[in-house]
Enzyme design. Structure first.
Site, mmCIF file in Angstrom:
data_model
loop_
_atom_site.group_PDB
_atom_site.id
_atom_site.type_symbol
_atom_site.label_atom_id
_atom_site.label_comp_id
_atom_site.label_asym_id
_atom_site.label_seq_id
_atom_site.Cartn_x
_atom_site.Cartn_y
_atom_site.Cartn_z
ATOM 1 N N SER A 287 0.813 -1.212 0.000
ATOM 2 C CA SER A 287 0.000 0.000 0.000
ATOM 3 C C SER A 287 0.849 1.266 0.000
ATOM 4 O O SER A 287 2.069 1.224 -0.047
ATOM 5 C CB SER A 287 -0.958 0.043 1.187
ATOM 6 O OG SER A 287 -0.231 0.263 2.372
ATOM 7 N N THR B 263 -2.157 0.991 -6.044
ATOM 8 C CA THR B 263 -2.263 0.357 -4.738
ATOM 9 C C THR B 263 -3.394 1.030 -3.964
ATOM 10 O O THR B 263 -4.090 1.883 -4.508
ATOM 11 C CB THR B 263 -0.918 0.447 -3.977
ATOM 12 O OG1 THR B 263 -0.986 -0.376 -2.809
ATOM 13 C CG2 THR B 263 -0.561 1.875 -3.610
ATOM 14 N N TYR B 264 -3.558 0.651 -2.721
ATOM 15 C CA TYR B 264 -4.602 1.260 -1.899
ATOM 16 C C TYR B 264 -3.981 2.191 -0.869
ATOM 17 O O TYR B 264 -2.839 2.018 -0.455
ATOM 18 C CB TYR B 264 -5.473 0.196 -1.227
ATOM 19 C CG TYR B 264 -4.730 -0.750 -0.321
ATOM 20 C CD1 TYR B 264 -4.641 -0.498 1.040
ATOM 21 C CD2 TYR B 264 -4.118 -1.902 -0.825
ATOM 22 C CE1 TYR B 264 -3.966 -1.369 1.882
ATOM 23 C CE2 TYR B 264 -3.439 -2.767 0.001
ATOM 24 C CZ TYR B 264 -3.368 -2.499 1.351
ATOM 25 O OH TYR B 264 -2.686 -3.349 2.181
ATOM 26 N N GLY C 91 5.896 -2.261 0.760
ATOM 27 C CA GLY C 91 5.926 -3.517 0.018
ATOM 28 C C GLY C 91 6.708 -3.365 -1.281
ATOM 29 O O GLY C 91 7.688 -2.610 -1.343
#
Length: 130
Positions: free
Chosen positions: A25, A57-58, A72
């Site tokens: 994220s 991504t979030y 990540g």
């Protein structure tokens, strides 16, 4: 017809952290998320000014002022000090376009809000087809 439209953007944000071991994220100062109309866990697109890498991504809100953290896998591509654009998109019906007013959040080097601009999605000077 539905169209992919920009609904919010954080422009020229500076990456403050890159954590490869985090599960993924982007962590964003919650004040910036609110200003750009980005909700927790909403999908966003992140583009680097340094190398043009685009990542989706979030978003996860952070209470740490100015934080922009890539977590990540993108931690290998985005480094602290890189400048990025964080873009929030929405699928919008044509009849909803008139009400869409995308927010562009301009920030300084410390990712503090300098200005929030509301954009107009109307076409100006459109020529007729005939």
């Amino acid at each position: 017809m539905k169209r992919w439209m920009c609904k919010g953007k954080i422009h020229h944000a500076t990456v403050t952290t890159a954590d490869l071991e985090y599960e993924g994220s982007i962590t964003i100062d919650s004040r910036l998320m609110t200003a750009a109309d980005i909700r927790p866990f909403e999908m966003v697109q992140v583009t680097s000014f340094q190398n043009a890498i685009l990542w989706k991504t979030y978003a996860i809100p952070s209470e740490k002022e100015g934080e922009i953290g890539l977590n990540g896998p993108p931690a290998r591509m985005f480094r602290p000090g890189d400048q990025v654009v964080i873009l929030s998109l929405a699928m919008v019906e044509d009849d909803e376009l008139e009400d869409l007013k995308p927010r562009v959040v301009l920030v300084n080097e410390q990712n503090r809000i300098v200005d929030v601009i509301r954009k107009n999605t109307e076409l100006k000077g459109r020529e007729s087809d005939g």
